[in-house]
Design a protein around this motif. Structure first.
Motif, PDB file in Angstrom:
ATOM      1  N   ALA A   5       0.829  -1.198   0.000  1.00  0.00           N
ATOM      2  CA  ALA A   5       0.000   0.000   0.000  1.00  0.00           C
ATOM      3  C   ALA A   5       0.868   1.255   0.000  1.00  0.00           C
ATOM      4  O   ALA A   5       0.580   2.233  -0.692  1.00  0.00           O
ATOM      5  CB  ALA A   5      -0.920  -0.013   1.220  1.00  0.00           C
ATOM      6  N   SER A   8       2.466   1.681  -3.340  1.00  0.00           N
ATOM      7  CA  SER A   8       1.487   2.184  -4.295  1.00  0.00           C
ATOM      8  C   SER A   8       1.290   3.689  -4.138  1.00  0.00           C
ATOM      9  O   SER A   8       1.201   4.428  -5.110  1.00  0.00           O
ATOM     10  CB  SER A   8       0.170   1.447  -4.104  1.00  0.00           C
ATOM     11  N   ARG A  54      -3.019  -1.963  -8.257  1.00  0.00           N
ATOM     12  CA  ARG A  54      -2.624  -1.021  -7.201  1.00  0.00           C
ATOM     13  C   ARG A  54      -1.113  -0.752  -7.280  1.00  0.00           C
ATOM     14  O   ARG A  54      -0.668   0.390  -7.180  1.00  0.00           O
ATOM     15  CB  ARG A  54      -2.984  -1.631  -5.840  1.00  0.00           C
ATOM     16  N   GLU A  59      -5.963   3.592  -8.663  1.00  0.00           N
ATOM     17  CA  GLU A  59      -6.898   3.668  -7.542  1.00  0.00           C
ATOM     18  C   GLU A  59      -7.951   2.598  -7.790  1.00  0.00           C
ATOM     19  O   GLU A  59      -8.733   2.700  -8.732  1.00  0.00           O
ATOM     20  CB  GLU A  59      -7.553   5.047  -7.487  1.00  0.00           C
ATOM     21  N   VAL A  60      -7.954   1.569  -6.973  1.00  0.00           N
ATOM     22  CA  VAL A  60      -8.776   0.393  -7.240  1.00  0.00           C
ATOM     23  C   VAL A  60     -10.010   0.362  -6.335  1.00  0.00           C
ATOM     24  O   VAL A  60      -9.896   0.486  -5.118  1.00  0.00           O
ATOM     25  CB  VAL A  60      -7.959  -0.905  -7.036  1.00  0.00           C
ATOM     26  N   GLY A  74      -4.913  -1.065   0.703  1.00  0.00           N
ATOM     27  CA  GLY A  74      -4.593  -0.045  -0.284  1.00  0.00           C
ATOM     28  C   GLY A  74      -5.573   0.039  -1.431  1.00  0.00           C
ATOM     29  O   GLY A  74      -5.292   0.671  -2.449  1.00  0.00           O
ATOM     30  N   VAL A  75      -6.720  -0.634  -1.286  1.00  0.00           N
ATOM     31  CA  VAL A  75      -7.789  -0.509  -2.280  1.00  0.00           C
ATOM     32  C   VAL A  75      -9.088  -0.232  -1.523  1.00  0.00           C
ATOM     33  O   VAL A  75      -9.174  -0.478  -0.311  1.00  0.00           O
ATOM     34  CB  VAL A  75      -7.958  -1.789  -3.142  1.00  0.00           C
TER      35      VAL A  75
END
Lengths: 238, 238
Positions: A5, A8, A54, A59-60, A74-75
């Motif tokens: 994350a 990313s 990611r 940006e998922v 991180g999504v």
């Protein structure tokens, strides 16, 4: 997965700033409060795709049914159970530059869901009436306004993989189909590897068997190339 | 859970040397290679019971369907998927001094399982023919030779819990029924707590809502008391 994350957030990847929708996992269609119909899907491939996108900076939005593997960090995670809930979540998550429909969505639901547990009566068998679920892939593929620039569907087949998947691509109106053979003998379902055929407007590209993480990474690069206009007819795998 | 396994090996608990069979989790009944019918069961209560019996010194055979929670250490784990596989595994695991059937076994399977994935055809709905699954609880309860001294069934009900469970105890021929209300509003299914009614030949004992671990511990003590002949009509919870 905190490292991923952070990477990313810091990365200047080829998908930086691009919003991509990914669906993953099975749907569960209730029969009654204790029984349901499900698709076999661990969510492993969809989760790996979300991670790979990611890691390229996307940006998922990750719409997931009840999967075996936990969703990545991180999504943006949106949890659903039924196909109808997934459709609503997908529509709420749009617009997106690309949409990858890796979820194994039930084609049918039970038309007459029972509020109470169906009791077993000696010598009597239940009958279930089915209704067709919304076709999320076709719906998004055929949007007249606001359609993602790239719509990727999945096809889980047990025979005639390329023929079935090629027909599915045309029928649904999506851009690509990631097809795989889910016959029990392949060990792909529930396993860590996958052997896919990528069906595009240019035909069928048969990928060698590799880890689901590697399939995801290759697909993420192909998506980045496509969205950035660097996709060529000879674009190979990295 | 290595500590628990070591404690069990060293302990001189009231179930030392006694073989107890526990079933747990759901069963999955295939429709075709990618679809199945399942019961909602995390396996949490069955797993907790196996742990509690193990901690009192029992040798536990743990027959489990595809559950969400991993099986405990220090017990013999037998993994199954369908009700018919569970029946075979139960029969192979006997004889036992007691048997606790905590699994949520499908009452019905799909009579005509498809070897290939059922294709979706526009405007057509599938029909499923069902067949009755073997009744594992009734089968063991009514064994003429080699029946466990104590057979405990479970009843997941959504209404009239005590009446349904009391009738189930008589119909199956088991000794006890652990009944609970699995209505979605209770939050018990998939949650960490349980509120059970223990149905015995002496009637219904309504336990207060408590953790599934504590339900398991109380039940394990009751089983130990019963097998050791220290069970009295006033036996309370510990």
């Amino acid at each position: 997965d905190i490292i991923g994350a952070i990477r990313s957030a810091l990365t200047e990847g080829p998908l930086k700033g691009k919003h991509i929708l990914v669906t993953s996992g099975p749907t569960h269609e209730p029969i009654d409060p204790v029984r349901y119909i499900a698709n076999r899907s661990s969510g492993a491939q969809g989760t790996a795709i979300a991670v790979a996108l990611r890691d390229l900076g996307a940006e998922v939005s990750f719409v997931t049914g009840p999967a075996d593997v936990p969703p990545p960090s991180g999504v943006k995670v949106i949890r659903v159970e039924t196909a109808r809930e997934m459709k609503d979540a997908v529509e709420a998550a749009l617009p997106a530059e690309a949409a990858v429909f890796a979820a194994a969505v039930a084609d049918w639901r039970v038309a007459t869901e029972n509020g109470s547990k169906i009791k077993k009566v000696k010598g009597e068998l239940p009958t279930l009436e089915f209704a067709e679920n919304p076709d999320i892939l076709a719906g998004v593929s055929q949007m007249e306004a606001g359609r993602p620039r790239l719509v990727v569907g999945f096809a889980a087949e047990t025979d005639d993989v390329v023929a079935h998947a090629t027909a599915k691509r045309k029928r649904k109106g999506c851009d690509w189909i990631v097809a795989n053979d889910v016959s029990p003998a392949t060990g792909i379902m529930g396993g860590s590897e996958n052997a896919v055929v990528l069906i595009t407007e240019r035909g069928a590209d048969d990928w060698p068997r590799m880890g689901k993480d590697e399939v995801a990474r290759q697909l993420a690069y192909r998506i980045a190339d496509h969205l950035n206009g660097t996709d060529t007819s000879n674009a190979g795998r990295r």
